[in-house]
Design an enzyme around this catalytic site. Structure first.
Site, short mmCIF file in Angstrom:
data_model
loop_
_atom_site.label_atom_id
_atom_site.label_comp_id
_atom_site.label_asym_id
_atom_site.label_seq_id
_atom_site.Cartn_x
_atom_site.Cartn_y
_atom_site.Cartn_z
N GLU A 82 0.11 1.82 3.52
CA GLU A 82 0.25 3.28 3.47
C GLU A 82 0.17 3.97 4.83
O GLU A 82 0.48 5.14 4.94
CB GLU A 82 -0.77 3.88 2.48
N ASN A 83 -0.22 3.23 5.86
CA ASN A 83 -0.20 3.85 7.19
C ASN A 83 1.21 3.93 7.76
O ASN A 83 1.40 4.51 8.83
CB ASN A 83 -1.14 3.11 8.15
#
Lengths: 232, 218
Positions: free
Chosen positions: B47-48
């Protein structure tokens, strides 16, 4: 329009006690290291900092925490920082923890002129306390408001004199949304090139969102979790 | 014998299907990437801001600008793509990711999950977990069946602050595979050599046990 300033001192001119700052980065990846060092030097206090994380004890925003320069943190994850935890549990530091996707979208909304939006994230949890709930397509959502800042400080890989920015790999993270949401946005870059040298097809952040750009003097780029595999 | 963390990951990997985009949380879930069944292709999202996450880099090839959501150095596979955090959570909230695997401190029989805060003791934050569990259609929780004191983490009701409500459908622990249906846990499989009695005694929530409970095949 030339956005170049010649030094980090000039770039951060106008930042005062009590202001709200956005700082890009995920962990220590893609953080504006040079600007953080300058904030430590300036000694500005009572800051509200909006950043996904709070650095580690001796790097990133941890440096501002050491000097007790931060009054309030708005983040999604603050592990890996003992001083942070100490200040939070003792009540010295105000902390607003919000889901990562909501944090990203709240910054984006702030820059995009959208005052609030509904999201399913956090429904039924502490995060939803005091927030309006509405059902869409049979599913409950909570109302989250936009975030803006007096200054947004972002870090990019390459930038040009117009303030157009290109980020590298996962160092992009929150930087583009925060660039949009600052009343004044400062970009520190590894490479600063004349307008026309970056291919307009591959710009990530258009220069309209950036008011000041400078080439960072030194990038330490510390790695938080060095994980490797063995060659066979 | 109860499974170790790798065993749990190996069992969860059997749930992967060809063509899926998958988000793996920090801890045991990360290990799932080591056990992708032969003949299927999946893409891992972190998700980064990466889709197409590859294995850890060789020593000396680490890049500080290339990490996963656990802040570990990683590599990018051929065809990988980087993006900002808002785009990343558009993928997650918009249900473009087919499977989410994450850890938990507690799971309840109504599908509630708690994994981000122990009041007064530990407050690290929820990171992306609340966004993930609120939107994902398909969530598998990877966890140990009991805590260090031997108390069940498979509960009637969560006692810790919640991460999400009514969202978990499947749990893989060191002892068992459980499904959550109609407000109860259902025992689907047991770890090799683990008795149904042991699982029952270590499960605080209501547990439906069929006549025959197959062993996991690892």
């Amino acid at each position: 329009m030339n956005k170049v300033v010649n030094s980090v001192e000039e770039a951060l001119d106008g930042i005062q006690d009590g202001m709200t700052l956005m700082l890009g980065g995920f962990g220590l990846c893609g953080i504006p290291e040079n600007s953080i060092a300058q904030l430590v030097k300036l000694g500005v206090k009572d800051l509200t900092c909006i950043s996904n994380n709070a650095g580690v004890d001796d790097f990133g925003l941890g440096l501002l925490l050491q000097g007790k320069q931060i009054k309030k943190m708005i983040s999604s994850y603050v592990g890996e920082n003992d001083e942070f935890e100490r200040q939070m549990l003792s009540g010295e530091l105000e902390v607003d923890l919000i889901p990562q996707g909501s944090l990203a979208e709240r910054c984006r909304a702030g820059g995009a002129g959208i005052p609030a939006f509904f999201t399913p994230a956090g429904y039924g949890t502490e995060v939803a306390e005091g927030k309006e709930v509405r059902i869409f397509n049979g599913k409950p959502h909570i109302l989250e408001s936009a975030l803006t800042a007096d200054f947004a400080i972002v870090k990019a890989w390459k930038g040009d004199t117009e303030g157009n920015l290109i980020f590298k790999a996962t160092a992009r993270n929150f930087n583009p949304m925060m660039a949009m949401a600052g009343k004044i946005t400062i970009a520190e870059v590894e490479e600063l090139v004349p307008a026309g040298e970056l291919d307009p097809n591959f710009i990530h952040t258009p220069g309209i969102f950036v008011q000041r750009i400078f080439k960072g003097e030194k990038f330490e780029k510390r790695i938080e979790q060095r994980t490797v595999r063995q060659r066979n | 014998m109860a499974l170790d963390k790798n065993g749990i990951a190996q069992r969860i990997a059997q749930e992967l299907r060809d063509g899926w985009y998958v988000n793996l949380g920090i801890g045991i879930p990360t290990l799932v990437a080591n056990y992708i069944p032969e003949g299927i292709e999946v893409e891992f999202q972190s998700e980064n801001g990466i889709l197409g996450m590859g294995p850890f880099p060789f020593e000396g090839e680490e890049d500080a600008d290339l990490i996963n959501a656990g802040k570990q150095t990683i590599t990018a596979r051929k065809g990988a793509v980087f993006f900002d955090s808002a785009t990343s959570f558009a993928m997650i909230r918009g249900q473009h990711v087919q499977l989410t695997v994450l850890g938990a401190m507690e799971v309840a029989q109504n599908g509630d999950i708690a994994n981000w805060k122990i009041p007064g003791k530990m407050v690290k934050g929820m990171g992306g977990a609340m966004d993930l569990v609120a939107s994902a259609e398909n969530i598998i929780v990877a966890m140990m069946h009991t805590n260090r004191a031997g108390e069940s983490k498979i509960l009637k009701e969560c006692t810790l602050p919640l991460t999400g409500v009514g969202c978990v459908k499947k749990v893989v622990t060191d002892l068992a595979v459980l499904e959550i249906k109609d407000g109860r846990f259902h025992l689907i499989e047991r770890a090799p050599g683990v008795s149904v009695e042991e699982i029952v005694s270590k499960t605080e929530g209501d547990l439906v046990v069929p006549d025959h409970v197959p062993e996991m095949k690892l």
